[in-house]
Scaffold this motif. Structure first.
Motif, PDB file in Angstrom:
ATOM      1  N   ALA A 169       0.947  -1.105  -0.084  1.00 39.29           N
ATOM      2  CA  ALA A 169      -0.128  -0.102   0.022  1.00 39.29           C
ATOM      3  C   ALA A 169       0.833   0.992  -0.039  1.00 39.29           C
ATOM      4  O   ALA A 169       1.845   1.278   0.526  1.00 39.29           O
ATOM      5  N   VAL A 170       0.361   2.286  -0.741  1.00 48.58           N
ATOM      6  CA  VAL A 170       1.033   3.477  -0.630  1.00 48.58           C
ATOM      7  C   VAL A 170       1.271   4.206   0.824  1.00 48.58           C
ATOM      8  O   VAL A 170      -0.049   4.116   1.376  1.00 48.58           O
ATOM      9  N   PRO A 171       2.138   4.352   1.383  1.00 46.73           N
ATOM     10  CA  PRO A 171       2.357   4.922   2.604  1.00 46.73           C
ATOM     11  C   PRO A 171       1.338   6.216   2.989  1.00 46.73           C
ATOM     12  O   PRO A 171       1.149   6.864   2.159  1.00 46.73           O
ATOM     13  N   PRO A 172       0.933   6.289   4.203  1.00 46.41           N
ATOM     14  CA  PRO A 172       0.166   7.540   4.551  1.00 46.41           C
ATOM     15  C   PRO A 172       0.770   8.773   4.484  1.00 46.41           C
ATOM     16  O   PRO A 172       2.076   8.817   4.551  1.00 46.41           O
ATOM     17  N   ARG A 173       0.073  10.021   4.636  1.00 49.07           N
ATOM     18  CA  ARG A 173       0.787  11.166   4.530  1.00 49.07           C
ATOM     19  C   ARG A 173       1.223  11.544   6.009  1.00 49.07           C
ATOM     20  O   ARG A 173       0.822  11.069   7.099  1.00 49.07           O
ATOM     21  N   PHE A 174       2.379  12.314   6.087  1.00 49.24           N
ATOM     22  CA  PHE A 174       3.083  12.630   7.369  1.00 49.24           C
ATOM     23  C   PHE A 174       3.272  14.255   7.458  1.00 49.24           C
ATOM     24  O   PHE A 174       3.805  14.832   6.297  1.00 49.24           O
ATOM     25  N   ALA A 175       2.926  14.798   8.291  1.00 51.85           N
ATOM     26  CA  ALA A 175       3.281  16.358   8.501  1.00 51.85           C
ATOM     27  C   ALA A 175       4.848  16.453   8.180  1.00 51.85           C
ATOM     28  O   ALA A 175       5.430  15.690   8.833  1.00 51.85           O
ATOM     29  N   GLY A 176       5.141  17.656   7.718  1.00 53.35           N
ATOM     30  CA  GLY A 176       6.420  17.940   7.526  1.00 53.35           C
ATOM     31  C   GLY A 176       7.178  17.303   6.056  1.00 53.35           C
ATOM     32  O   GLY A 176       8.335  17.318   6.412  1.00 53.35           O
ATOM     33  N   GLY A 177       6.301  16.490   5.654  1.00 56.45           N
ATOM     34  CA  GLY A 177       7.050  16.000   4.394  1.00 56.45           C
ATOM     35  C   GLY A 177       6.707  14.438   4.067  1.00 56.45           C
ATOM     36  O   GLY A 177       5.589  13.825   4.415  1.00 56.45           O
ATOM     37  N   ARG A 178       7.771  13.737   3.706  1.00 56.79           N
ATOM     38  CA  ARG A 178       7.547  12.366   3.369  1.00 56.79           C
ATOM     39  C   ARG A 178       8.262  11.308   4.232  1.00 56.79           C
ATOM     40  O   ARG A 178       9.480  10.939   3.991  1.00 56.79           O
ATOM     41  N   ARG A 179       7.917  11.164   5.751  1.00 57.70           N
ATOM     42  CA  ARG A 179       8.791  10.420   6.542  1.00 57.70           C
ATOM     43  C   ARG A 179       8.789   8.924   6.044  1.00 57.70           C
ATOM     44  O   ARG A 179       7.972   8.083   5.578  1.00 57.70           O
ATOM     45  N   ILE A 259      17.917  18.408  -3.208  1.00 61.22           N
ATOM     46  CA  ILE A 259      18.366  17.214  -2.733  1.00 61.22           C
ATOM     47  C   ILE A 259      18.182  17.110  -1.205  1.00 61.22           C
ATOM     48  O   ILE A 259      17.490  16.172  -0.490  1.00 61.22           O
ATOM     49  N   PHE A 260      18.833  18.139  -0.716  1.00 63.17           N
ATOM     50  CA  PHE A 260      18.927  18.244   1.106  1.00 63.17           C
ATOM     51  C   PHE A 260      17.518  18.162   1.501  1.00 63.17           C
ATOM     52  O   PHE A 260      17.245  17.620   2.495  1.00 63.17           O
ATOM     53  N   ARG A 261      16.674  18.881   0.823  1.00 58.44           N
ATOM     54  CA  ARG A 261      15.298  19.107   1.365  1.00 58.44           C
ATOM     55  C   ARG A 261      14.526  17.805   1.252  1.00 58.44           C
ATOM     56  O   ARG A 261      13.771  17.392   2.104  1.00 58.44           O
ATOM     57  N   GLU A 262      14.758  17.099   0.289  1.00 57.63           N
ATOM     58  CA  GLU A 262      14.140  15.633   0.081  1.00 57.63           C
ATOM     59  C   GLU A 262      14.695  14.709   1.365  1.00 57.63           C
ATOM     60  O   GLU A 262      13.930  13.808   1.884  1.00 57.63           O
ATOM     61  N   TYR A 263      15.874  14.938   1.588  1.00 56.41           N
ATOM     62  CA  TYR A 263      16.766  14.141   2.497  1.00 56.41           C
ATOM     63  C   TYR A 263      16.051  14.517   4.109  1.00 56.41           C
ATOM     64  O   TYR A 263      15.820  13.562   4.833  1.00 56.41           O
ATOM     65  N   LEU A 264      15.684  15.762   4.332  1.00 60.31           N
ATOM     66  CA  LEU A 264      15.300  15.922   5.482  1.00 60.31           C
ATOM     67  C   LEU A 264      13.799  15.495   5.589  1.00 60.31           C
ATOM     68  O   LEU A 264      13.562  15.061   6.910  1.00 60.31           O
ATOM     69  N   MET A 265      13.083  15.685   4.613  1.00 62.09           N
ATOM     70  CA  MET A 265      11.789  15.149   4.814  1.00 62.09           C
ATOM     71  C   MET A 265      11.410  13.840   4.887  1.00 62.09           C
ATOM     72  O   MET A 265      10.672  13.085   5.465  1.00 62.09           O
TER      73      MET A 265
END
Length: 444
Positions: A169-179, A259-265
């Motif tokens: 299943a596609v993972p649920p939404r998380f606040a602050g990005g994509r945990r 890239i860094f933003r993706e990594y943080l999220m």
């Protein structure tokens, strides 16, 4: 001919003898013990985290700029389009979907054709930014609001991009990005934890039926305790506080770096802004714990071994946020955080101190002059933290009512309650974790 054959035989015999001698020498040499291997793994885990903290954002930006002037310019163009589309995701809690590459992994794991359905073709280019992510990160943050107060935080995260490859299943939404939940189980964080080592201590339960703002003290140089406890699962936060989802806040500007933003999220971090924190505390259900390193960059300038000084007296924005959303306030203190580096502390009023303070006001973080151990020896100087024990003690929650527009008097009252709870936590635990009975907590 016989002479040639005899010479070849002698050479072969000599070669065999040399190989046998080399093998005997190799086998006789002492092999590294398990302890030595563990020590190197721990050192490498800390090295990759520090390098990611210092270089990931800058190197990613320079690389994408360089690609613009090469035949690979479409990569930069596609990523720029993705950032424009995804600009507000860190603060609005995601767009309700997983990143495209996670949708692909999910479909492949469940037997669905990967390119069928609702993944737009224009999003395929953005998958590269997720598939190429490294394995650890950093950041620094600042957030201001309240009755003459502000709150700041610094943190580091990391990710495991293919963690949902087998999920149907596609993972649920998380606040602050994509945990990415697999981050918390990444084995490298166990070595990272054991290097210092880092330990988490629970004093009271946190009910999943409430939301919380956890004040993390002190800031230190790199906020190792906050990162290890609230971003990774290596210290057992999930087991100690079942049903609680921790989110560490960091400087909003870090989410503008490619890239860094993706990594943080992917690490579950969020910007230390009113909008992002408000989402976590009001639109993401209950059981959320937003961790803020309240002293921020200003506190890092006073960080040095043997001195415990917190910038807290006028930091009241986090208390106002807690009141507006009815989130309980939880103090936490990381004993040993200030012992990881040696810092050149400039006196108040000196020209170097004024430069640091001006830079902090403009950029949100302070340029500290510090050093740690080197890579090859504890006695050498470098940028790696010293191996000193860190014990993070999570204190008793301060019950906070929900008041949409709290007065300054109300904010001051709950701020004072929080400070008293923090002082109590410090006094009750200081002798247990490396401090003496005469050590005091100075609040500025």
């Amino acid at each position: 001919m016989k002479t040639i054959i005899a010479a070849c035989s002698q050479n072969l015999s000599g070669s065999r003898a040399s190989i046998q001698t080399a093998l005997r020498t190799l086998l006789a040499a002492p092999w590294p013990s398990q302890r030595d291997v563990r020590s190197w793994l721990q050192l490498l885990s800390v090295l990759q985290w520090v390098l990611s903290f210092l270089l990931l954002g800058t190197v990613s930006l320079l690389l994408l700029i360089y690609l613009v002037f090469t035949s690979f310019w479409p990569i930069s163009a596609l990523y720029l389009a993705w950032i424009i589309f995804d600009w507000d995701t860190p603060e609005k809690g995601g767009d309700g979907r997983s990143p495209p590459f996670l949708q692909l992994c999910s479909r492949m794991g469940s037997g669905v054709p990967p390119f069928s359905g609702s993944i737009p073709a224009w999003q395929m280019g953005s998958t590269m930014s997720h598939l190429l992510l490294p394995s650890s990160l950093p950041s620094s943050s600042r957030w201001e609001e309240g009755c003459g107060g502000s709150a700041g935080s610094v943190s580091r995260g990391s990710c495991c991009p293919l963690g949902w490859a087998s999920s149907p299943a596609v993972p649920p939404r998380f606040a602050g990005g994509r945990r990415l939940p697999c981050l918390r189980q990444w084995p490298v964080w166990r070595h990272f934890r054991d290097y210092f080592p880092v330990k988490l201590v629970k004093t009271h339960d946190l009910s999943p039926s409430h939301n919380y703002i956890i004040g993390s003290h002190p800031h230190g140089i790199l906020c190792v305790g906050a990162f290890c406890n609230f971003v990774t699962g290596s210290t057992g936060f999930g087991e100690m506080f079942p049903g609680i989802r921790p989110s560490l806040t960091t400087l909003a500007g870090n989410f503008r770096l490619p890239i860094f933003r993706e990594y943080l999220m992917s690490g579950g971090l969020c910007p230390v802004t009113r909008r992002a924190i408000g989402y976590l505390l009001s639109k993401n259900g209950t059981g959320n714990a937003v961790a803020i390193v309240i002293g921020g960059a200003a506190e890092s300038l006073s960080c040095r071994p043997g001195v415990t000084t917190l910038i807290l007296k006028n930091r009241k924005g986090f208390v106002r946020m807690a009141l507006q959303h009815g989130a309980y306030l939880v103090p936490s203190f990381s004993f040993g955080e200030n012992d990881l580096f040696r810092q050149v502390v400039f006196e108040e009023g000196s020209w170097m101190r004024s430069i640091q303070q001006r830079f902090q006001k403009m950029m949100g973080f302070a340029p500290c002059v510090f050093y740690g151990r080197g890579l090859t020896s504890v006695r050498s100087r470098g940028f790696l933290p010293y191996a000193r024990p860190i014990t993070t003690v999570v204190g008793e929650p301060v019950t906070v009512p929900k008041i949409e527009d709290p007065s300054c008097e109300t904010v001051d009252m709950y701020h004072e309650m929080y400070v008293r709870s923090l002082l109590k936590l410090f006094e009750e635990n200081k002798t247990k974790y490396g401090l003496s009975e005469t050590d005091e907590l100075h609040i500025l």
